[in-house]
Motif scaffolding. Structure first.
Motif, PDB file in Angstrom:
ATOM      1  N   GLU A 289      -5.481 -68.520  26.016  1.00 21.23           N
ATOM      2  CA  GLU A 289      -6.805 -68.184  26.538  1.00 21.23           C
ATOM      3  C   GLU A 289      -7.378 -66.944  25.853  1.00 21.23           C
ATOM      4  O   GLU A 289      -8.312 -66.320  26.359  1.00 21.23           O
ATOM      5  N   SER A 290      -6.772 -66.531  24.743  1.00 19.31           N
ATOM      6  CA  SER A 290      -7.222 -65.356  23.971  1.00 19.31           C
ATOM      7  C   SER A 290      -7.209 -64.077  24.791  1.00 19.31           C
ATOM      8  O   SER A 290      -8.122 -63.264  24.725  1.00 19.31           O
ATOM      9  N   VAL A 291      -6.151 -63.902  25.564  1.00 24.51           N
ATOM     10  CA  VAL A 291      -6.023 -62.730  26.435  1.00 24.51           C
ATOM     11  C   VAL A 291      -4.820 -61.896  25.971  1.00 24.51           C
ATOM     12  O   VAL A 291      -3.715 -62.424  25.840  1.00 24.51           O
ATOM     13  N   PRO A 292      -5.010 -60.602  25.717  1.00 18.42           N
ATOM     14  CA  PRO A 292      -3.879 -59.741  25.350  1.00 18.42           C
ATOM     15  C   PRO A 292      -2.823 -59.715  26.463  1.00 18.42           C
ATOM     16  O   PRO A 292      -3.166 -59.790  27.639  1.00 18.42           O
ATOM     17  N   PHE A 293      -1.564 -59.595  26.071  1.00 17.77           N
ATOM     18  CA  PHE A 293      -0.465 -59.641  27.039  1.00 17.77           C
ATOM     19  C   PHE A 293       0.477 -58.456  26.800  1.00 17.77           C
ATOM     20  O   PHE A 293       1.026 -58.301  25.708  1.00 17.77           O
ATOM     21  N   ALA A 294       0.645 -57.614  27.826  1.00 16.26           N
ATOM     22  CA  ALA A 294       1.566 -56.473  27.741  1.00 16.26           C
ATOM     23  C   ALA A 294       2.705 -56.682  28.727  1.00 16.26           C
ATOM     24  O   ALA A 294       2.475 -57.094  29.868  1.00 16.26           O
ATOM     25  N   ASN A 295       3.909 -56.395  28.295  1.00 17.34           N
ATOM     26  CA  ASN A 295       5.085 -56.644  29.121  1.00 17.34           C
ATOM     27  C   ASN A 295       5.671 -55.337  29.649  1.00 17.34           C
ATOM     28  O   ASN A 295       6.070 -54.477  28.870  1.00 17.34           O
ATOM     29  N   GLY A 296       5.729 -55.195  30.980  1.00 18.55           N
ATOM     30  CA  GLY A 296       6.264 -53.965  31.575  1.00 18.55           C
ATOM     31  C   GLY A 296       7.718 -54.061  31.986  1.00 18.55           C
ATOM     32  O   GLY A 296       8.281 -53.112  32.522  1.00 18.55           O
ATOM     33  N   ALA A 297       8.330 -55.212  31.734  1.00 18.25           N
ATOM     34  CA  ALA A 297       9.742 -55.377  32.099  1.00 18.25           C
ATOM     35  C   ALA A 297      10.553 -55.553  30.814  1.00 18.25           C
ATOM     36  O   ALA A 297       9.991 -55.802  29.749  1.00 18.25           O
ATOM     37  N   PRO A 298      11.875 -55.441  30.905  1.00 19.54           N
ATOM     38  CA  PRO A 298      12.674 -55.590  29.678  1.00 19.54           C
ATOM     39  C   PRO A 298      12.925 -57.047  29.285  1.00 19.54           C
ATOM     40  O   PRO A 298      13.710 -57.304  28.378  1.00 19.54           O
ATOM     41  N   ASN A 299      12.244 -57.988  29.934  1.00 19.44           N
ATOM     42  CA  ASN A 299      12.434 -59.418  29.627  1.00 19.44           C
ATOM     43  C   ASN A 299      12.199 -59.740  28.160  1.00 19.44           C
ATOM     44  O   ASN A 299      11.398 -59.092  27.506  1.00 19.44           O
ATOM     45  N   LEU A 300      12.793 -60.837  27.726  1.00 16.21           N
ATOM     46  CA  LEU A 300      12.610 -61.294  26.344  1.00 16.21           C
ATOM     47  C   LEU A 300      11.135 -61.650  26.067  1.00 16.21           C
ATOM     48  O   LEU A 300      10.552 -61.235  25.064  1.00 16.21           O
ATOM     49  N   THR A 301      10.549 -62.421  26.941  1.00 18.12           N
ATOM     50  CA  THR A 301       9.122 -62.815  26.944  1.00 18.12           C
ATOM     51  C   THR A 301       8.494 -63.006  25.573  1.00 18.12           C
ATOM     52  O   THR A 301       8.656 -64.055  24.974  1.00 18.12           O
ATOM     53  N   VAL A 302       7.751 -62.001  25.069  1.00 20.97           N
ATOM     54  CA  VAL A 302       7.033 -62.212  23.796  1.00 20.97           C
ATOM     55  C   VAL A 302       7.856 -61.833  22.566  1.00 20.97           C
ATOM     56  O   VAL A 302       7.371 -61.912  21.443  1.00 20.97           O
ATOM     57  N   ASP A 303       9.114 -61.409  22.795  1.00 21.18           N
ATOM     58  CA  ASP A 303       9.977 -61.009  21.679  1.00 21.18           C
ATOM     59  C   ASP A 303      10.588 -62.196  20.966  1.00 21.18           C
ATOM     60  O   ASP A 303      11.776 -62.175  20.631  1.00 21.18           O
ATOM     61  N   VAL A 304       9.842 -63.243  20.772  1.00 25.53           N
ATOM     62  CA  VAL A 304      10.366 -64.439  20.114  1.00 25.53           C
ATOM     63  C   VAL A 304       9.363 -64.889  19.062  1.00 25.53           C
ATOM     64  O   VAL A 304       8.165 -64.715  19.239  1.00 25.53           O
ATOM     65  N   PRO A 305       9.867 -65.480  17.964  1.00 23.85           N
ATOM     66  CA  PRO A 305       8.969 -65.856  16.868  1.00 23.85           C
ATOM     67  C   PRO A 305       7.806 -66.747  17.313  1.00 23.85           C
ATOM     68  O   PRO A 305       6.670 -66.531  16.887  1.00 23.85           O
TER      69      PRO A 305
END
Ligand SMILES: NC(=O)c1ccc[n+]([C@@H]2O[C@H](COP(=O)([O-])OP(=O)(O)OC[C@H]3O[C@@H](n4cnc5c(N)ncnc54)[C@H](O)[C@@H]3O)[C@@H](O)[C@H]2O)c1
Length: 390
Positions: free
Chosen positions: A214-230
């Motif tokens: 949806e073209s929305v910036p995403f910031a992660n406040g937890a140590p989850n893997l989440t966006v740390d993937v190729p």
């Protein structure tokens, strides 16, 4: 990526929607804090975007405008909030339960405002956060369906709230530890894994995927893997969307990120760092589960290594014993206590010790960071910066 001189930045016109994943201690402290600041009943202490200045030229020139007056950040008056949470409490009830802000001073006067923020059903799966039992959850046959429902939430919020831009900040619980695998390598494998309900796809990844689509910036406040993937990093680059974040690093980790560079600047050695905490909020309860704790532990352990560069300084940092403990202790609630015992060594290897006892308030430290992340990620998007933000 830095903001080079002369870059065109689109103005912060219209309202900025801030969608929070999780409506717990951090989120409600953030929302209630912004509303108190807007009404003049508190100061945004701890927020770089609101309190910080930026020096132009030399110190002696005395040109140091406030950051928010120098770069076109969204105004606090223009923020509109929404959240997802598997627990159906509205923001007022959740804030009272979290017990961070003083009820009579900071919550009662804005009760109506807070009660107006009701959590959307979450993309939630207890497999990833063992200690929670959610009832306000989305139903769908596949993870892909859940991601599509999240996308629909973003579109509906845009329309209903009349916002011109949206950012998403993950302020939800720490998920169980996941390592990057084949499912995370490309968009095609990621989407296929969502369709097959692959356990490698955690709920936090569904929110991140929905945000990017949806073209929305995403910031992660937890140590989850989440966006740390190729898969998600490529998607962010391709769609020109800013992403980032790995835990707020507010309490004990903040002390680490401050002290470790001091040792390194003095070329003092480090033999061991023992950290232990007591905290009694829901976050503490979630982290009492070994699988969620492992995610937190890995991220905390990584910080020292990243700063100290043991490969480059083997005599100083090649043999550090680092231990982190988090103990769930209900009487303290959100007011945690973190102890650090740091064994350092100097000239000819003589040992010394430093003890830190930090009686901090986790959500009081984290809330201003949520604000800064929301405002700076929105700025980054308008400045057309994409991918991981440093
Ligand atoms: N408090 C801090 O200073 C601090 C510092 C660093 C990191 N963090 C991290 O920030 C996060 C939030 O902390 P908190 O103190 O607000 O915790 P909290 O438990 O009070 O709130 C988290 C909320 O997230 C909700 N949630 C869980 N899974 C969800 C999902 N899939 N979708 C939507 N909502 C979901 C929970 O129901 C809960 O209400 C945690 O991951 C914590 O580790 C907090």
């Amino acid at each position: 990526m830095g903001l080079e001189a002369g870059r065109d930045i689109a103005p912060a016109k219209g309202k900025l929607g801030v969608m929070l994943v999780g409506l717990g201690a951090v989120s409600t402290t953030f929302i209630a804090g912004v509303e108190n600041v807007r009404r003049g009943t508190g100061l945004p202490i701890g927020s770089l975007s609101q309190m910080g200045t930026i020096r132009l030229g030399k110190r002696t020139e005395r040109r140091s405008p406030k950051i928010k007056e120098f770069v076109p950040l969204a105004d606090l008056q223009d923020l509109v909030f929404a959240a997802w949470d598997p627990i159906p409490d509205d923001a007022y009830t959740a804030a009272v339960k979290a017990g961070v802000l003083e009820r009579h001073e900071h919550l009662e006067p804005i009760k109506d405002f807070l009660q107006g923020i009701k959590p959307l059903p979450a993309a939630f799966d207890q497999y990833y956060v063992k200690r929670l039992h959610g009832t306000n959850v989305k139903r769908g046959k596949t993870k892909r369906e859940l991601a599509e429902q999240l996308r629909e939430d973003i579109r509906s919020f845009r329309k209903a709230a009349g916002v011109s831009r949206v950012v998403i900040v993950w302020c939800a619980s720490t998920e169980v530890f996941i390592t990057p695998g084949p499912a995370h390598q490309s968009l095609a494998t990621f989407e296929q894994a969502m369709e097959q309900n692959d356990p490698a796809i955690a709920p936090s990844m569904l929110y991140a995927y929905a945000a990017l689509m949806e073209s929305v910036p995403f910031a992660n406040g937890a140590p989850n893997l989440t966006v740390d993937v190729p898969a998600l990093q490529h998607l962010a680059e391709e769609r020109k969307i800013p992403i980032g974040g790995k835990d707020f690093k507010t309490g004990q980790t903040m002390m680490k990120t401050v002290l470790a560079p001091a040792f390194k600047a003095r070329m003092l050695g480090l033999a061991g760092w023992y950290s232990t905490n007591i905290l009694g909020n829901r976050d503490g309860e979630v982290l009492d589960d070994p699988e969620s704790f492992k995610t937190k532990e890995e991220s905390k352990l990584g910080v020292l290594e990243y700063i100290l560069q043991p490969d480059q300084y083997p005599e100083l940092y090649g043999n550090v014993f680092h231990k982190v403990r988090i103990n769930y202790y209900p009487p303290r609630g959100d007011n945690k206590e973190g102890w650090d015992n740091i064994d350092i060594f100097g000239w000819l290897g003589y040992p010394m010790q430093i003890k830190v006892d930090f009686l901090c308030r986790d959500s009081i430290l984290a809330a201003p960071i949520v604000l800064d992340l929301a405002l700076f990620f929105d700025l980054a998007q308008r400045a057309r910066l994409s991918g991981i933000q440093e």
